[in-house]
Scaffold this active site. Structure first.
Site, PDB file in Angstrom:
ATOM      1  CB  VAL A  17      77.533  72.704  11.020  1.00 36.44           C
ATOM      2  CG1 VAL A  17      77.826  73.026  12.481  1.00 36.44           C
ATOM      3  CG2 VAL A  17      77.485  73.968  10.179  1.00 36.44           C
ATOM      4  CE  LYS A  40      70.275  82.514  10.363  1.00 32.85           C
ATOM      5  NZ  LYS A  40      70.884  81.696  11.429  1.00 32.85           N
ATOM      6  CE1 TYR A  75      72.043  84.577   8.027  1.00 31.32           C
ATOM      7  CE2 TYR A  75      70.497  86.379   8.385  1.00 31.32           C
ATOM      8  CZ  TYR A  75      71.409  85.468   8.879  1.00 31.32           C
ATOM      9  OH  TYR A  75      71.700  85.453  10.227  1.00 31.32           O
ATOM     10  CB  ALA A  99      64.890  81.944   2.061  1.00 32.50           C
TER      11      ALA A  99
END
Length: 243
Positions: A58, A152, A148, A150
């Protein structure tokens, strides 16, 4: 009618649980993940009957485009998209690593946007996207998970904006924010959560979640049973944030 759904991060524990549940729900899931992750999936696992696999990174738009071209025939449409790919690296103050920082934003936020940008034109009218966030976007007691969390939290905002943009096509977009789910813990996850026992103590239900419990919600959100739900974030966390 085509029922094909791409699930990024599909070779992980939660991703595979989602794929299994989608098969039960009448969908044709395609687990999209990094080459090593796809190759690590047991091809003799009978529970994965009906689940196809494709290699996708991705963080690389070209890889996404190649994967979608492999999955879909020209003119073929998707019945849904599940953005489940994500990485957690601890980010304690004074220990911030630039590579970890870049990786989390490239996968958790930019990766989701890339995949959606490529897949959205191939989504059929009236279908749905489910983004997989985390309770860390709404909860601040996992010290060391600030970056992490932030990323999400950003997924929740991205979901709302995307839902508005795709509403004219009847495409719904929702965000699932799981709590700590039973899976092999990475060193980073163990450091920020304190381990399964500590993580369970934060929940009203006094346990961590099971992959199937996340998968059930994802399948519901993709299905017509959720036809009037869009732009929402649903916490699947055993009551951590509400407590």
């Amino acid at each position: 009618m085509n029922r094909k759904v791409i699930v990024t991060g599909g070779a992980g524990v939660i991703g595979l649980a989602i794929c299994r549940r989608l098969v039960e729900g009448g969908f044709d899931p395609v687990a999209a993940d990094l080459k090593d992750a796809v190759q690590a999936v047991d091809p003799t696992d009978a529970s994965l009957a009906g689940v196809d696999m494709v290699v996708m990174d991705v963080s690389d738009r070209g890889s996404i485009e190649n994967a979608v071209a492999t999955v879909l025939e020209p003119g073929e449409q998707l019945a849904g998209l599940v953005n489940c790919a994500g990485v957690l690296r601890d980010s304690f103050l004074g220990e911030l690593d630039e590579a970890k920082l870049e990786l989390m934003f490239q996968v958790n936020i930019a990766g989701m946007a890339r995949v959606t940008d490529v897949c959205a034109p191939r989504l059929a009218h009236g279908t749905a996207i489910v983004n997989v966030g985390s309770l860390t976007g709404h909860f601040s007691r996992f010290t060391g998970a600030s970056v992490y969390g932030a990323t999400k939290a950003g997924i929740a905002a991205y979901t709302r904006y995307l839902a508005d943009e795709l509403a004219p096509r009847g495409i719904r977009v929702n965000n699932i924010a799981p709590g700590v789910i039973r899976a092999p813990m990475s060193p980073s996850m163990a450091r920020v959560s304190g381990g399964e026992e500590v993580a369970a103590s934060y929940a009203m239900l006094k346990r961590i979640g099971e992959p199937r419990e996340v998968a059930e919600v994802v399948e519901f959100m993709l299905s017509d049973r959720a036809s009037f739900i869009t732009a929402q974030t649903l916490l699947v966390d055993g009551g951590v944030v509400a407590w």
